[in-house]
Write a protein that holds these residues in place. Structure first.
Motif, PDB file in Angstrom:
ATOM      1  N   MET A   1      -5.303  10.729  -0.331  1.00  0.00           N
ATOM      2  CA  MET A   1      -5.086   9.284  -0.394  1.00  0.00           C
ATOM      3  C   MET A   1      -4.994   8.674   0.997  1.00  0.00           C
ATOM      4  O   MET A   1      -5.544   7.595   1.256  1.00  0.00           O
ATOM      5  N   ASN A   2      -4.318   9.366   1.915  1.00  0.00           N
ATOM      6  CA  ASN A   2      -4.192   8.827   3.269  1.00  0.00           C
ATOM      7  C   ASN A   2      -5.503   8.902   4.039  1.00  0.00           C
ATOM      8  O   ASN A   2      -5.798   8.022   4.848  1.00  0.00           O
TER       9      ASN A   2
ATOM     10  N   SER B   1      -0.126  11.560   6.772  1.00  0.00           N
ATOM     11  CA  SER B   1       0.622  11.773   5.534  1.00  0.00           C
ATOM     12  C   SER B   1       2.123  11.757   5.799  1.00  0.00           C
ATOM     13  O   SER B   1       2.585  12.106   6.894  1.00  0.00           O
TER      14      SER B   1
ATOM     15  N   ALA C   1       0.564   7.056   1.566  1.00  0.00           N
ATOM     16  CA  ALA C   1       1.097   7.868   0.471  1.00  0.00           C
ATOM     17  C   ALA C   1       2.105   8.885   1.000  1.00  0.00           C
ATOM     18  O   ALA C   1       1.938   9.438   2.087  1.00  0.00           O
TER      19      ALA C   1
ATOM     20  N   LEU D   1      -4.141   3.021   1.963  1.00  0.00           N
ATOM     21  CA  LEU D   1      -2.906   3.457   1.311  1.00  0.00           C
ATOM     22  C   LEU D   1      -2.056   4.219   2.313  1.00  0.00           C
ATOM     23  O   LEU D   1      -2.573   4.862   3.233  1.00  0.00           O
TER      24      LEU D   1
ATOM     25  N   HIS E   1      -8.429   8.581   2.649  1.00  0.00           N
ATOM     26  CA  HIS E   1      -9.282   7.538   2.077  1.00  0.00           C
ATOM     27  C   HIS E   1      -9.105   6.219   2.811  1.00  0.00           C
ATOM     28  O   HIS E   1     -10.062   5.498   3.083  1.00  0.00           O
TER      29      HIS E   1
ATOM     30  N   GLU F   1       0.815  -1.218   0.000  1.00  0.00           N
ATOM     31  CA  GLU F   1       0.000   0.000   0.000  1.00  0.00           C
ATOM     32  C   GLU F   1       0.847   1.267   0.000  1.00  0.00           C
ATOM     33  O   GLU F   1       0.308   2.385  -0.078  1.00  0.00           O
TER      34      GLU F   1
END
Length: 469
Positions: free
Chosen positions: A224-225, A258, A232, A230, A227, A176
């Motif tokens: 993205m983080n 993040s 990212a 993942l 969500h 991920e």
């Protein structure tokens, strides 16, 4: 009409977006149909140009900036309600039809949740290993034993290069993990070698090519983080962290985990000069609540700090890494590396310690040399590496006092602004001016970030009769 005159829709059409233009953004039915059009378009993103009126319904403030930053006022609220056909004397009124509409969402939500749970259970039955992996990533847990395969370093290496090797080692067991750079991947060492770039023709790619868009990059990393599923990261030079700052601050505010990789972390980067040499950036980032700033001293600390950034799930972290090579000075035991406590005693003198040299990053090695100089002069100097102030602050008081005994004077050493170091030290070696364009080692030496200058400053903390004149 004065400050924003470009044709926004045309710009997005040039980017191959679907652009839906409405004549009246206050027409609920038309807006609803536009949303349906956007949802139906699955091959590209959509922009709905939706003209509206600020302060809609207010007889005296509609269409005026006065309705933006201040309350309408009691009388204007009453007039607005009258204009909109709402009860004037009810302080808080919600029509039954609106309540019914929103309450209907409860049943829909329960149905969707039930359908999702059933689908997830069926997936788990059919693909148990994959389902467990999905659950792990959604919980933001790391695979067991990942520290075993992290590289160890026994020679000189730039911490940005060490970070690149760590990323390669992490990319296998942590599928991920993905990220990219603001057009500096080769300099930041952030490209995952075993993966292509993320493109329409390679959606499995884990390398994101953000271009020179630092702020947009940081925003995308946050998304993205948030969500889930993942981890990212985004990368650029430390000096350009200023462009990322609003998004980093929101990540800290939202407890979003993040990851930011900032290389070229001091005047040691050399000839690019003052425009690219960070001075106040480290202090500025450390001033931000809920942001952990890691500045490792060597390759092994870099690996240990990467591990800590991934373990942290309640807020963002950033790594400040060198362009220039630094010698290996710390333990190769990455899993139990003392950097996990934020600061630790790296060197204890044979004679009783009379002063503590507290350093981060590339300044740890010069402090070890300064301690040897002081030892030759009969003065014991302890060296403490502090890769992360915020992590150190989470330790118990007994540990913190064991690392920085209050009865021993402390000298902070960092190739950046000295602001903030008075919390730990009584004197400072740092840079409270802009840098200069010259080879990195020359700039460091001329600005006093070198062993002899550090030793002399440390002696100024000792009693006057023992200090060198």
């Amino acid at each position: 009409d004065i400050t924003f005159t470009e044709e926004v829709g045309g710009r997005f059409e040039a980017l191959n977006w679907q652009v839906i233009r409405l004549e009246d953004g206050m027409n609920v039915d038309r807006v609803s149909r536009a949303l349906d059009e956007a949802i139906a378009e699955t091959a590209r993103p959509s922009l709905i140009v939706c003209p509206t009126q600020i302060g809609f319904g207010s007889p005296n403030k509609a269409g005026k900036s006065a309705s933006h930053g201040a309350p309408l006022g009691e009388e204007e609220v009453r007039l607005t309600k009258r204009a909109l056909g709402l009860p004037e004397d009810t302080a808080f009124w919600v029509p039954e039809s609106v309540l019914d509409h929103f309450r209907a969402s409860l049943g829909r939500g329960e149905t969707w949740e039930s359908e999702w749970t059933e689908a997830l259970d069926a997936y788990g039955q059919a693909f148990p290993r994959e389902a467990q992996e999905l659950a792990r990533t959604l919980r933001r847990e790391l695979p067991v034993g990942i520290a075993v395969d992290l590289p160890k370093f026994d020679s000189k290496i730039a911490t940005r290069a060490a970070s690149g090797k760590v990323i390669q080692a992490l990319a296998g067991p942590i599928p991920e993990l993905l990220g990219g750079s603001a057009d500096l991947a080769e300099s930041n060492n952030t490209w995952i070698a075993q993966s292509p770039s993320f493109q329409p023709t390679s959606p499995e790619g884990r390398n994101l090519c953000f271009g020179v868009r630092e702020h947009a990059m940081a925003c995308a990393v946050n998304g993205m983080n948030l969500h889930g599923g993942l981890r990212a990261y985004g990368a650029t030079f430390l000096i350009f962290s200023d462009y990322c700052r609003p998004a980093i601050r929101l990540a800290a505010l939202m407890h979003c985990p993040s990851l930011f990789v900032f290389t070229h972390d001091s005047v040691g980067l050399g000839e690019d000069g003052p425009t690219h040499q960070p001075i106040e950036q480290l202090s500025s980032l450390r001033a931000m609540p809920n942001l952990f700033v890691f500045r490792p001293a060597d390759g092994n600390e870099t690996a240990a700090c990467w591990l800590e950034t991934l373990r942290r799930t309640e807020g963002p972290s950033c790594l400040a890494l060198t362009r220039q090579g630094v010698p290996a000075v710390s333990s190769e035991d990455i899993e139990r590396h003392p950097a996990r406590r934020g600061a630790y005693v790296l060197h204890e003198p044979e004679q009783p310690a009379k002063v503590t040299l507290l350093a981060t990053g590339s300044e740890v090695a010069p402090c070890l040399e300064a301690a040897r100089i002081l030892a030759d002069r009969g003065r014991g100097a302890r060296v403490v590496s502090m890769p992360c102030c915020e992590l150190f602050e989470e330790q118990d008081p007994e540990y913190k006092e064991s690392v920085l005994p209050p009865e021993i004077p402390t000298l902070s050493v960092e190739a950046g602004a000295t602001w903030g170091w008075s919390k730990y030290a009584q004197a400072h070696v740092g840079i409270d001016r802009f840098g200069a364009s010259a080879p990195g080692d020359v700039v460091m030496r001329e600005l006093g970030i070198e062993p002899e200058s550090i030793a002399r400053k440390a002696e100024s903390l000792l009693t006057p009769e023992r200090a060198i004149r």
